[in-house]
Motif scaffolding. Sequence first.
Motif, PDB file in Angstrom:
ATOM      1  N   GLU A   3       0.841  -1.217   0.000  1.00  0.00           N
ATOM      2  CA  GLU A   3       0.000   0.000   0.000  1.00  0.00           C
ATOM      3  C   GLU A   3       0.864   1.251   0.000  1.00  0.00           C
ATOM      4  N   LEU A   4       1.941   1.219   0.789  1.00  0.00           N
ATOM      5  CA  LEU A   4       2.772   2.412   0.939  1.00  0.00           C
ATOM      6  C   LEU A   4       3.562   2.688  -0.334  1.00  0.00           C
ATOM      7  N   LYS A   5       4.020   1.617  -0.960  1.00  0.00           N
ATOM      8  CA  LYS A   5       4.747   1.780  -2.223  1.00  0.00           C
ATOM      9  C   LYS A   5       3.799   2.354  -3.288  1.00  0.00           C
ATOM     10  N   GLU A   6       2.549   1.881  -3.232  1.00  0.00           N
ATOM     11  CA  GLU A   6       1.563   2.358  -4.199  1.00  0.00           C
ATOM     12  C   GLU A   6       1.296   3.859  -4.005  1.00  0.00           C
ATOM     13  N   ILE A   7       1.278   4.289  -2.733  1.00  0.00           N
ATOM     14  CA  ILE A   7       1.088   5.715  -2.446  1.00  0.00           C
ATOM     15  C   ILE A   7       2.265   6.505  -3.028  1.00  0.00           C
ATOM     16  N   ALA A   8       3.489   6.030  -2.750  1.00  0.00           N
ATOM     17  CA  ALA A   8       4.682   6.724  -3.260  1.00  0.00           C
ATOM     18  C   ALA A   8       4.666   6.786  -4.791  1.00  0.00           C
ATOM     19  N   ASP A   9       4.351   5.652  -5.425  1.00  0.00           N
ATOM     20  CA  ASP A   9       4.361   5.607  -6.892  1.00  0.00           C
ATOM     21  C   ASP A   9       3.325   6.553  -7.487  1.00  0.00           C
ATOM     22  N   ASN A  10       2.137   6.594  -6.875  1.00  0.00           N
ATOM     23  CA  ASN A  10       1.095   7.471  -7.408  1.00  0.00           C
ATOM     24  C   ASN A  10       1.416   8.941  -7.166  1.00  0.00           C
ATOM     25  N   LEU A  11       2.117   9.230  -6.063  1.00  0.00           N
ATOM     26  CA  LEU A  11       2.547  10.612  -5.823  1.00  0.00           C
ATOM     27  C   LEU A  11       3.547  11.023  -6.913  1.00  0.00           C
ATOM     28  N   ILE A  12       4.488  10.133  -7.198  1.00  0.00           N
ATOM     29  CA  ILE A  12       5.497  10.438  -8.230  1.00  0.00           C
ATOM     30  C   ILE A  12       4.805  10.701  -9.573  1.00  0.00           C
ATOM     31  N   GLU A  13       3.738   9.958  -9.827  1.00  0.00           N
ATOM     32  CA  GLU A  13       2.988  10.137 -11.080  1.00  0.00           C
ATOM     33  C   GLU A  13       2.043  11.336 -11.022  1.00  0.00           C
ATOM     34  N   GLY A  44       7.954   9.113  -1.739  1.00  0.00           N
ATOM     35  CA  GLY A  44       7.593   9.555  -3.091  1.00  0.00           C
ATOM     36  C   GLY A  44       8.149  10.940  -3.401  1.00  0.00           C
ATOM     37  N   MET A  45       7.962  11.871  -2.457  1.00  0.00           N
ATOM     38  CA  MET A  45       8.393  13.250  -2.710  1.00  0.00           C
ATOM     39  C   MET A  45       9.916  13.350  -2.776  1.00  0.00           C
ATOM     40  N   THR A  46      10.600  12.481  -2.027  1.00  0.00           N
ATOM     41  CA  THR A  46      12.070  12.487  -2.077  1.00  0.00           C
ATOM     42  C   THR A  46      12.530  12.081  -3.479  1.00  0.00           C
ATOM     43  N   VAL A  47      11.866  11.075  -4.033  1.00  0.00           N
ATOM     44  CA  VAL A  47      12.216  10.645  -5.393  1.00  0.00           C
ATOM     45  C   VAL A  47      11.974  11.803  -6.374  1.00  0.00           C
ATOM     46  N   VAL A  48      10.825  12.488  -6.209  1.00  0.00           N
ATOM     47  CA  VAL A  48      10.501  13.609  -7.096  1.00  0.00           C
ATOM     48  C   VAL A  48      11.575  14.698  -6.984  1.00  0.00           C
ATOM     49  N   GLY A  49      11.969  15.010  -5.752  1.00  0.00           N
ATOM     50  CA  GLY A  49      12.997  16.032  -5.532  1.00  0.00           C
ATOM     51  C   GLY A  49      14.300  15.660  -6.220  1.00  0.00           C
ATOM     52  N   GLN A  50      14.674  14.379  -6.081  1.00  0.00           N
ATOM     53  CA  GLN A  50      15.932  13.923  -6.700  1.00  0.00           C
ATOM     54  C   GLN A  50      15.848  13.980  -8.226  1.00  0.00           C
ATOM     55  N   GLN A  51      14.691  13.537  -8.763  1.00  0.00           N
ATOM     56  CA  GLN A  51      14.538  13.533 -10.227  1.00  0.00           C
ATOM     57  C   GLN A  51      14.570  14.956 -10.782  1.00  0.00           C
ATOM     58  N   PHE A  52      13.969  15.904 -10.013  1.00  0.00           N
ATOM     59  CA  PHE A  52      13.924  17.306 -10.438  1.00  0.00           C
ATOM     60  C   PHE A  52      15.336  17.886 -10.429  1.00  0.00           C
ATOM     61  N   LYS A  53      16.074  17.563  -9.387  1.00  0.00           N
ATOM     62  CA  LYS A  53      17.447  18.060  -9.249  1.00  0.00           C
ATOM     63  C   LYS A  53      18.312  17.587 -10.423  1.00  0.00           C
ATOM     64  N   LYS A  54      18.090  16.316 -10.827  1.00  0.00           N
ATOM     65  CA  LYS A  54      18.891  15.746 -11.917  1.00  0.00           C
ATOM     66  C   LYS A  54      18.317  16.088 -13.291  1.00  0.00           C
ATOM     67  N   GLU A  55      17.265  16.908 -13.305  1.00  0.00           N
ATOM     68  CA  GLU A  55      16.579  17.304 -14.542  1.00  0.00           C
ATOM     69  C   GLU A  55      16.035  16.113 -15.323  1.00  0.00           C
ATOM     70  N   GLU A  56      15.600  15.061 -14.572  1.00  0.00           N
ATOM     71  CA  GLU A  56      14.952  13.920 -15.233  1.00  0.00           C
ATOM     72  C   GLU A  56      13.460  14.210 -15.401  1.00  0.00           C
ATOM     73  N   ILE A  57      12.936  15.093 -14.535  1.00  0.00           N
ATOM     74  CA  ILE A  57      11.555  15.575 -14.687  1.00  0.00           C
ATOM     75  C   ILE A  57      11.591  17.094 -14.592  1.00  0.00           C
ATOM     76  N   VAL A  62       6.586  18.189 -11.324  1.00  0.00           N
ATOM     77  CA  VAL A  62       6.762  18.522  -9.904  1.00  0.00           C
ATOM     78  C   VAL A  62       5.472  19.145  -9.359  1.00  0.00           C
ATOM     79  N   LEU A  63       4.862  19.992 -10.162  1.00  0.00           N
ATOM     80  CA  LEU A  63       3.623  20.634  -9.694  1.00  0.00           C
ATOM     81  C   LEU A  63       2.515  19.601  -9.484  1.00  0.00           C
ATOM     82  N   PHE A  64       2.426  18.619 -10.374  1.00  0.00           N
ATOM     83  CA  PHE A  64       1.415  17.561 -10.189  1.00  0.00           C
ATOM     84  C   PHE A  64       1.713  16.739  -8.933  1.00  0.00           C
ATOM     85  N   ALA A  65       3.004  16.414  -8.764  1.00  0.00           N
ATOM     86  CA  ALA A  65       3.379  15.648  -7.558  1.00  0.00           C
ATOM     87  C   ALA A  65       3.090  16.490  -6.309  1.00  0.00           C
TER      88      ALA A  65
END
Length: 212
Positions: A3-13, A44-57, A62-65
């Motif tokens: 359940e928790l992984k699903e929450i993180a994954d959906n936040l990233i999406e 989830g948000m940590t992954v988003v932050g890292q991806q944003f920093k690396k310009e992968e997203i 980021v605004l959707f997340a």
Amino acid sequence: MDELKEIADNLIEGEADKVGELIQAAIDKGIGVEKILNEGLIVGMTVVGQQFKKEEIFLPEVLFAARAMKAGLELLEPLLLSIGTASKGKVVLGTVKGDVHDIGKNLVAVMLKGAGFEVIDIGVDTPAERFIEAAREQGARLIGMSALLGTTMQNMQTTITALEEAGLKGQIKTMIGGAIVTQSFADKIGADGYAPDAASAVDKAKELLGLS
Ligand code: B12
């Protein structure tokens, strides 16, 4: 826990509605609120932050997340407050006087909240005295200021000078940011910290409050 992984994954999406549904289901199932926050939303948000920093997203993702994070936090916040979860500390956050840009500030607020800080968002076009008044009232040890305009960035200095005059510089730390702001400007005006993006703002806040 799936359940928790699903929450993180959906936040990233950036699936705000789905994140809300999953969190409600997790609460109903009796999963601990702090577990949902730490192992679902924050992961989830940590992954988003890292991806944003690396310009992968980029900004839209980021605004959707961020919107999904906000939806999740709204469900968790009352429960977290009721069980008295230890906060990492309070941060007063605002955009300086004369400036109405707040997209970046709002992202910083979401990331700080996601990392466990209590954020007192005092909005845009905020005069120096308001920053100090809010920090005093709330017992916050950190003020975060955002500016995007060449004509308003100087107002960060005004707040720092006012803090100095009130004898609070050092007791209440200052952290600044916004596209126009740089580390050398921060050094010049005597700000305690600068961060170029919302993910680094969390690291800087932890560093300034001695939590890292
Ligand atoms: C959206 C926007 C607007 C919107 C703002 C809507 C809103 N609710 O925010 C509106 C249309 C209202 C607007 C108005 C104006 N704007 Co404008 N705007 C922009 C634009 C296109 C995007 C800014 C943005 O949101 N970026 C995305 C966010 C996520 O980035 P960010 O704010 O930098 O935040 C990140 C970091 O900087 C950092 N951060 C931000 N705050 C903080 C705080 C702390 C404490 C920390 C640690 C970190 C941190 O973390 C964030 C996330 O990673 C920029 C162009 C640009 N590319 O920057 C122009 C821009 C900033 N605007 C500009 C101008 C000139 C204006 C106006 C004067 C235009 C006019 N003639 O009326 C007015 C001013 C109004 C006012 N008094 O404030 C200029 C500024 C030029 C300058 N150097 O002074 C820019 C650069 C456009 C340009 N190239 O000319 N604007």
